[in-house]
Write a protein that holds these residues in place. Structure first.
Motif, PDB file in Angstrom:
ATOM      1  N   ALA A 192      44.894  45.810  35.040  1.00 51.81           N
ATOM      2  CA  ALA A 192      44.617  45.236  36.362  1.00 51.81           C
ATOM      3  C   ALA A 192      43.148  44.853  36.500  1.00 51.81           C
ATOM      4  O   ALA A 192      42.818  43.785  37.041  1.00 51.81           O
ATOM      5  CB  ALA A 192      45.002  46.235  37.455  1.00 51.81           C
ATOM      6  N   LYS A 229      41.953  41.012  37.051  1.00 54.66           N
ATOM      7  CA  LYS A 229      41.167  40.635  38.228  1.00 54.66           C
ATOM      8  C   LYS A 229      39.833  40.003  37.825  1.00 54.66           C
ATOM      9  O   LYS A 229      39.412  38.994  38.411  1.00 54.66           O
ATOM     10  CB  LYS A 229      40.933  41.856  39.115  1.00 54.66           C
ATOM     11  CG  LYS A 229      40.329  41.524  40.472  1.00 54.66           C
ATOM     12  CD  LYS A 229      40.372  42.725  41.402  1.00 54.66           C
ATOM     13  CE  LYS A 229      39.890  42.350  42.801  1.00 54.66           C
ATOM     14  NZ  LYS A 229      40.041  43.486  43.756  1.00 54.66           N
ATOM     15  N   CYS A 272      46.632  42.940  41.548  1.00 54.97           N
ATOM     16  CA  CYS A 272      45.712  43.766  40.763  1.00 54.97           C
ATOM     17  C   CYS A 272      45.363  45.051  41.499  1.00 54.97           C
ATOM     18  O   CYS A 272      45.338  46.140  40.905  1.00 54.97           O
ATOM     19  CB  CYS A 272      44.443  42.987  40.439  1.00 54.97           C
ATOM     20  SG  CYS A 272      44.687  41.595  39.324  1.00 54.97           S
ATOM     21  N   ASP A 310      44.894  38.818  43.224  1.00 58.35           N
ATOM     22  CA  ASP A 310      44.020  39.958  43.489  1.00 58.35           C
ATOM     23  C   ASP A 310      44.779  41.090  44.177  1.00 58.35           C
ATOM     24  O   ASP A 310      44.516  42.273  43.915  1.00 58.35           O
ATOM     25  CB  ASP A 310      42.840  39.531  44.364  1.00 58.35           C
ATOM     26  CG  ASP A 310      41.705  38.914  43.556  1.00 58.35           C
ATOM     27  OD1 ASP A 310      41.856  38.772  42.325  1.00 58.35           O
ATOM     28  OD2 ASP A 310      40.680  38.568  44.157  1.00 58.35           O
TER      29      ASP A 310
END
Length: 212
Positions: free
Chosen positions: A195, A199, A179, A176
């Motif tokens: 991204a 995610k 991302c 995360d």
């Protein structure tokens, strides 16, 4: 040990694992691996743009993220995405966005998480090829390993327990953060949507793997 192919877009799925959900998961892991290993060419951009989610699928968080990538692919050129990939992930000197798990977990490259990762890869019979310069904790390689664990032919390795183990140990702790770094980069356009999709997919995987 077999040579580890870091990038393969189309998974080899046997009949034993060829249910629709696992095929879709393997395909998406393979696509993300490809997009994060190198910029997409015109053919791949066209392929993505032409495969929008529709109906109920489009209304999910993952479907919305996928269609966002489709929209981005429909207007991007291969030259633009190549320039963007170069600027974000290669650059001059240190890349502006690093794609390696050890950096996000320790603040340094090629640290202890790589050692633990290599232990698991060795157990799976996967080794980095001599012509691959990236260390094994590159996000593209990790996505490709997950594809292997979903769609591989050896049920002793390619099974749900190993998927849970690998995901929770080598992806979930840091993906995360990566991302967010990708999406926040001021020069990111196409890779903002990569991204967002990564995610969203990781969130779905975390829930699905935790439920079993």
């Amino acid at each position: 040990m077999t040579d580890f192919q870091p990038i393969q877009l189309i998974p080899r799925v046997t009949e034993a694992t060829a249910n629709a959900e696992d095929t879709a998961r393997a395909d998406l892991y393979g696509l993300l691996a490809t997009l994060l290993y190198r910029a997409p060419d015109a053919a791949l951009l066209h392929h993505i743009a032409a495969n929008r989610a529709i109906g109920e699928d489009a209304a999910t968080t993952l479907g919305e993220a996928w269609n966002g990538l489709c929209d981005a692919a429909s207007i991007a050129t291969a030259a633009e995405t190549a320039d963007e990939y170069q600027q974000l992930f290669i650059g001059v000197g240190k890349p502006e966005v690093l794609l390696y798990g050890s950096y996000y977990q320790t603040g340094f490259l090629n640290e202890r998480p790589v050692v633990a990762l290599r232990d698991d890869l060795a157990r799976y019979g996967l080794v980095r090829q001599d012509n691959v310069s990236e260390t094994e904790d590159h996000i593209a390689t990790l996505c490709e390993v997950m594809r292997f664990l979903v769609a591989g032919e050896d049920a002793g390795i390619a099974n749900l327990a190993e998927q849970q183990h690998f995901f929770s140990r080598h992806l979930q702790p840091w993906v995360d953060t990566l991302c967010d770094a990708m999406a926040a980069h001021p020069q990111a356009r196409f890779y903002v949507q990569v991204a967002v999709l990564l995610k969203a997919f990781m969130a779905v995987e975390a829930i699905a793997l935790d439920m079993h």
